[in-house]
Design a protein around this motif. Structure first.
Motif, mmCIF file in Angstrom:
data_model
loop_
_atom_site.group_PDB
_atom_site.id
_atom_site.type_symbol
_atom_site.label_atom_id
_atom_site.label_comp_id
_atom_site.label_asym_id
_atom_site.label_seq_id
_atom_site.Cartn_x
_atom_site.Cartn_y
_atom_site.Cartn_z
ATOM 1 N N UNK A 1 17.169 -121.690 6.672
ATOM 2 C CA UNK A 1 16.895 -121.594 5.253
ATOM 3 C C UNK A 1 15.619 -120.893 4.895
ATOM 4 N N UNK A 2 15.158 -119.955 5.710
ATOM 5 C CA UNK A 2 13.950 -119.224 5.389
ATOM 6 C C UNK A 2 14.123 -118.453 4.099
ATOM 7 N N UNK B 1 22.009 -114.619 -0.069
ATOM 8 C CA UNK B 1 22.382 -115.248 1.198
ATOM 9 C C UNK B 1 22.794 -114.158 2.189
ATOM 10 N N UNK B 2 22.228 -114.225 3.376
ATOM 11 C CA UNK B 2 22.476 -113.217 4.406
ATOM 12 C C UNK B 2 22.675 -113.885 5.760
ATOM 13 N N UNK B 3 23.440 -113.255 6.653
ATOM 14 C CA UNK B 3 23.584 -113.784 8.013
ATOM 15 C C UNK B 3 22.320 -113.509 8.820
ATOM 16 N N UNK B 4 22.066 -114.339 9.803
ATOM 17 C CA UNK B 4 20.833 -114.228 10.576
ATOM 18 C C UNK B 4 21.042 -113.663 11.973
ATOM 19 N N UNK C 1 12.362 -106.927 -13.003
ATOM 20 C CA UNK C 1 11.891 -108.275 -13.264
ATOM 21 C C UNK C 1 12.726 -109.390 -12.696
ATOM 22 N N UNK C 2 13.650 -109.079 -11.779
ATOM 23 C CA UNK C 2 14.483 -110.113 -11.150
ATOM 24 C C UNK C 2 13.922 -110.427 -9.775
ATOM 25 N N UNK C 3 13.661 -111.703 -9.534
ATOM 26 C CA UNK C 3 13.218 -112.146 -8.217
ATOM 27 C C UNK C 3 14.427 -112.552 -7.372
ATOM 28 N N UNK C 4 14.284 -112.399 -6.068
ATOM 29 C CA UNK C 4 15.326 -112.869 -5.158
ATOM 30 C C UNK C 4 14.719 -113.811 -4.141
ATOM 31 N N UNK C 5 15.441 -114.855 -3.823
ATOM 32 C CA UNK C 5 15.091 -115.761 -2.740
ATOM 33 C C UNK C 5 16.121 -115.563 -1.636
ATOM 34 N N UNK C 6 15.692 -115.037 -0.514
ATOM 35 C CA UNK C 6 16.610 -114.703 0.571
ATOM 36 C C UNK C 6 16.751 -115.872 1.530
ATOM 37 N N UNK C 7 17.974 -116.329 1.708
ATOM 38 C CA UNK C 7 18.280 -117.390 2.665
ATOM 39 C C UNK C 7 19.084 -116.800 3.814
ATOM 40 N N UNK C 8 18.536 -116.874 5.011
ATOM 41 C CA UNK C 8 19.230 -116.375 6.200
ATOM 42 C C UNK C 8 19.934 -117.555 6.861
ATOM 43 N N UNK C 9 21.239 -117.454 6.986
ATOM 44 C CA UNK C 9 22.041 -118.563 7.497
ATOM 45 C C UNK C 9 22.759 -118.144 8.772
ATOM 46 N N UNK C 10 23.202 -119.121 9.519
ATOM 47 C CA UNK C 10 23.905 -118.847 10.775
ATOM 48 C C UNK C 10 25.180 -118.057 10.512
ATOM 49 N N UNK D 1 26.109 -119.156 -3.330
ATOM 50 C CA UNK D 1 25.254 -117.977 -3.280
ATOM 51 C C UNK D 1 25.186 -117.373 -4.676
ATOM 52 N N UNK D 2 24.203 -116.514 -4.912
ATOM 53 C CA UNK D 2 24.171 -115.664 -6.099
ATOM 54 C C UNK D 2 24.521 -114.229 -5.723
ATOM 55 N N UNK D 3 23.850 -113.734 -4.681
ATOM 56 C CA UNK D 3 24.100 -112.383 -4.177
ATOM 57 C C UNK D 3 24.456 -112.474 -2.703
ATOM 58 N N UNK D 4 25.356 -111.612 -2.247
ATOM 59 C CA UNK D 4 25.738 -111.583 -0.844
ATOM 60 C C UNK D 4 26.293 -110.204 -0.511
ATOM 61 N N UNK D 5 26.297 -109.871 0.761
ATOM 62 C CA UNK D 5 26.858 -108.614 1.250
ATOM 63 C C UNK D 5 27.952 -108.910 2.257
#
Length: 801
Positions: free
Chosen positions: A483-484, A598-601, A623-632, A646-650
């Motif tokens: 959850x970094x 949310x992104x894979x790690x 002006x939009x901030x992102x909080x990046x969560x790297x998950x398994x 998630x809000x954003x994902x690839x």
């Protein structure tokens, strides 16, 4: 969605699920695709544009290929099932099916479904009123491996199993089969007459692959037996055996094959995870393997360094002149302890350098074949909750993103065409491809900020501080090392390093100056990856600086002006963009505008994270901030994408030859279920409209191919306007191949011609047109110009995934 290849019996899926289409993620080396293609119902005579990149398969005529040999082809895992119509079918399932089972239609190098003459002499719609009737005339030589004729009984058994009417069959794919009313024998067993209860435009998608009635005839054979083995097959190869211990599946020549004999005596599919591909190549355990950019870079370097005897300019021990001078000074200095330590380090490094050089020498036996996969990576915006439930915010995100620059981040360093994808439903080279991105609008920072202002998000407003234990609304089960977070805010000083004690990192900022060099690493397997990543970062910085100088991109999206955009694609007339850069974080009703990315790690997702970092920087400008969560990796799809956490994902979707059928569940409007939850099918962004659904429904039943394509293109424009998913770029396809292999590599759209794959004879060179048989196509010609299959049919899984 991704499949884990488990061998346990799958859970029963609802019969209404219409398609088996795979979401492929860049955390894996290949693409798990069970139904790929181009956007046409399959008209043989029509022309289409060129693919963005030509296939790269070292084409050779059959006369230049040796008879015999065993080719070992790396796959991600052994197939969990050999039944392509079960829920856990994957890329390995498709590869086996393509080599051992009939398909009435296969894909050519432009992603079109074309008739396979080995099985089908002719197929046509003979009646449209009062009901659609299609007559198939089968090849008179086509037989199953037990000697029985392929015929109407096999078609009828497959229809009954996949129609959805018998719940005893655990099917994951009944689209089209549920529209069939009856199947009859024609003048003889080789003529099959199919009558549809409702018109079906994508009828060419059916019976590919075709399983024998032995598999489709009973639920037990379908559900259980076909998972482990196929006793009866019909193709250039048959299954010799599956060795779960060795993780191999061995295919051998089919003695009853009536077509051109396979050049290879054996084709072995060997399960090798992407992270282990380089080691397998070095050890000579595989001949053909999809690889990631880092391994591809190592192979290219090995080719460049052939014949050199001096120190390598890369890998462990590769020092700059300044570093080499410092090392010499320390080793010969007055500080004996430091000198001894330096000499010990040199000795250790020398051993690693020797090992690395040997590995590079062995990698020199391979070459990298590269093209673009028939799949595109998208930015998904979860429109079910939070700020992105407002379409104005979704459109602002889309308008802030420079898709051309993001494509360059991934594709330009690989020497591949870096053009953004302009359609959700087709790719360049396919008949239905039209750039419909103008329905949303091109990159425009001012317009994006105006949309946010119209939605009520303003700079400098009061923000209520949340409790330290609170999480974003869409936060899933992310904790600990998975959850970094990394945050980007407009008030952060550009270029300054910013780290807090809890590991929070400001997106786009770094402790390392552009000219700094990382200390030499002693791991020969990863040094190329670090160098590649450094080059990628430097290239990105140059590209972003160039982008700052460009105020307009009208030439990039020429069709936008012609289409005029879609209602809502622009802020209401008179809504000004806030002057200057945002003074602080945007807020509304006391809540900051922060999106969880949310992104894979995993180690295979470096380029994915590089793209996400660029996106975060672009959003920071509005002006939009992102909080990046790297998950398994294992939980990325199941616990986050599919569940809406998630809000954003690839992630990526494969293209399809039959978008009216295959794409509908991906973009269908979610429907509330009885328990209050949403039934989203495969629409993981939860964004859809009734109008989009209606256009797909019309297209599915439209037998006029031109009109069907027009409806599909209209649906695509509406999908763009809804701004739930933003196509970015086609995925790169990188395949390491032994230099002597011909007619195999980066296939692009086209499905392999298994009987033509083999090893070149001594002295033979690839490049000749392999068309003597009339089936294989050449990649030596410019993109989109390969000749493909003969006569009326113009003639690719991640990575594999």
């Amino acid at each position: 969605m991704s499949h884990d290849g488990a061998t346990s019996r799958p859970a029963r899926r609802p019969a209404r699920r219409p398609v088996l289409r795979s979401a492929a993620f860049l955390v894996s080396g290949a693409l798990a695709v069970t139904a790929l293609a181009g956007c046409s119902s399959g008209g043989d005579e029509s022309e289409s544009s060129s693919p963005a990149a030509a296939q790269d398969i070292a084409p050779a005529a059959r006369g230049d290929i040796a008879d015999g040999g065993t080719l070992r082809w790396a796959v991600d895992a052994l197939p969990g099932t050999l039944n392509s119509f079960q829920s856990d079918a994957d890329a390995s399932t498709s590869r086996v099916a393509g080599a051992v089972l009939p398909s009435m239609y296969r894909l050519d190098n432009q992603g079109r479904a074309v008739r396979d003459p080995d099985f089908l002499e002719k197929a046509e719609v003979v009646e449209r009123e009062p009901k659609q009737v299609v007559v198939y005339k089968l090849n008179q030589q086509a037989v199953w491996s037990d000697g029985r004729e392929i015929g109407a009984a096999d078609f009828a058994a497959q229809w009954r199993a996949l129609s959805g009417k018998d719940s005893a069959y655990w099917t994951a794919h009944n689209a089209g089969y549920d529209r069939i009313e009856k199947i009859e024998r024609g003048k003889n067993n080789l003529e099959v007459r199919v009558t549809f209860a409702k018109p079906y435009a994508d009828w060419r998608s059916l019976f590919s692959p075709l399983y024998p009635k032995d598999v489709m005839g009973t639920p037990n054979a379908f559900n259980e037996e076909a998972r482990r083995t196929l006793k009866v097959t019909a193709g250039p190869f048959s299954i010799k055996g599956i060795d779960r211990g060795a993780k191999d599946i061995t295919l051998v020549r089919n003695p009853r094959w009536w077509g051109r004999q396979a050049k290879l005596e054996q084709l072995v599919l060997r399960a090798v995870p992407l992270k282990d591909r380089a080691d397998a190549l070095v050890a000579g355990k595989v001949d053909l393997a999809a690889v990631d950019p880092e391994d591809a870079s190592r192979i290219s370097l090995a080719d460049r360094d052939k014949g050199t005897s001096g120190p390598l300019a890369h890998g462990p021990g590769a020092l700059t002149p300044a570093q080499a001078m410092r090392s010499w000074a320390v080793a010969h200095g007055d500080d004996e302890d430091a000198a001894d330590a330096e000499l010990d380090t040199r000795a250790k490094t020398r051993k690693v350098v020797d090992k690395y050089r040997k590995e590079q020498s062995r990698l020199g036996d391979y070459v990298v074949r590269k093209s673009l996969e028939p799949a595109f990576t998208q930015l998904a915006l979860n429109g079910s909750v939070g700020p992105l439930a407002d379409e104005r915010v979704r459109r602002a995100v889309a308008r802030a993103i420079d898709r051309k620059k993001l494509a360059e981040v991934v594709l330009k360093p690989l020497g591949l065409p870096a053009q953004p994808v302009g359609s959700h439903l087709a790719l360049a080279g396919q008949q239905a491809y039209t750039d419909s991105s103008g329905a949303l609008g091109s990159q425009d920072t001012n317009e994006a900020r105006a949309l946010l202002a119209d939605a009520g998000w303003v700079s400098g407003g009061p923000v209520k501080k949340e409790a330290a234990t609170s999480k974003p609304k869409t936060a899933g089960n992310v904790s600990g090392s998975e959850g970094k977070k990394s945050k980007a805010g407009p008030e952060d000083k550009k270029g300054a390093a910013s780290h807090s004690d809890d590991g929070t990192h400001i997106v786009g900022e770094s402790d390392q100056k552009p000219g700094d060099r990382q200390p030499p690493l002693l791991d020969p397997g990863r040094i190329a990856a670090h160098q590649y990543a450094a080059l990628l970062r430097q290239a990105d910085a140059r590209q972003l600086r160039a982008a700052d100088k460009e105020r307009k991109h009208a030439d990039r999206y020429a069709k936008e002006a012609a289409q005029g955009g879609a209602p809502g694609a622009y802020a209401p007339k008179g809504t000004p963009a806030p002057a200057g850069a945002p003074a602080g974080q945007l807020a509304k009703d006391g809540k900051p505008l922060t999106l969880r990315f949310v992104l894979p790690s995993g180690p295979g997702s470096d380029s994915l994270r590089a793209v996400a970092d660029r996106i975060s920087q672009m959003l920071e400008k509005i002006g939009i901030r992102t909080e990046t969560s790297k998950v398994a990796d294992a939980s990325y799809f199941k616990d986050h994408i599919a569940s809406g956490q998630y809000d954003l994902a690839l992630y990526s979707w494969p293209a399809s030859a039959f978008p009216a059928t295959d794409a509908r569940p991906i973009y269908a409007k979610p429907v509330p279920a009885a328990d209050g939850t949403l039934t989203v099918e495969q629409n993981y962004t939860r964004v859809g409209t009734d109008h989009i659904d209606q256009l797909f429904d019309q297209a599915i039943g439209e037998l006029d191919e031109g009109e069907e394509r027009s409806l599909v293109q209209q649906a695509d424009a509406r999908i763009w306007a809804a701004a739930g998913s933003i196509p970015l770029y086609q995925r790169p396809e990188l395949v390491a191949a032994r230099r002597s292999i011909a007619n195999a590599g980066a296939f692009g759209f086209q499905e392999p011609d298994y009987e033509d794959i083999g090893f070149l004879k001594a002295g033979a060179r690839p490049g000749a047109e392999p068309n003597a048989s009339g089936k294989a196509s050449s990649s030596a010609s410019p993109a989109g110009k390969a000749s493909g299959k003969p006569s009326e049919e113009p003639s690719e899984e991640p990575s594999e995934e």
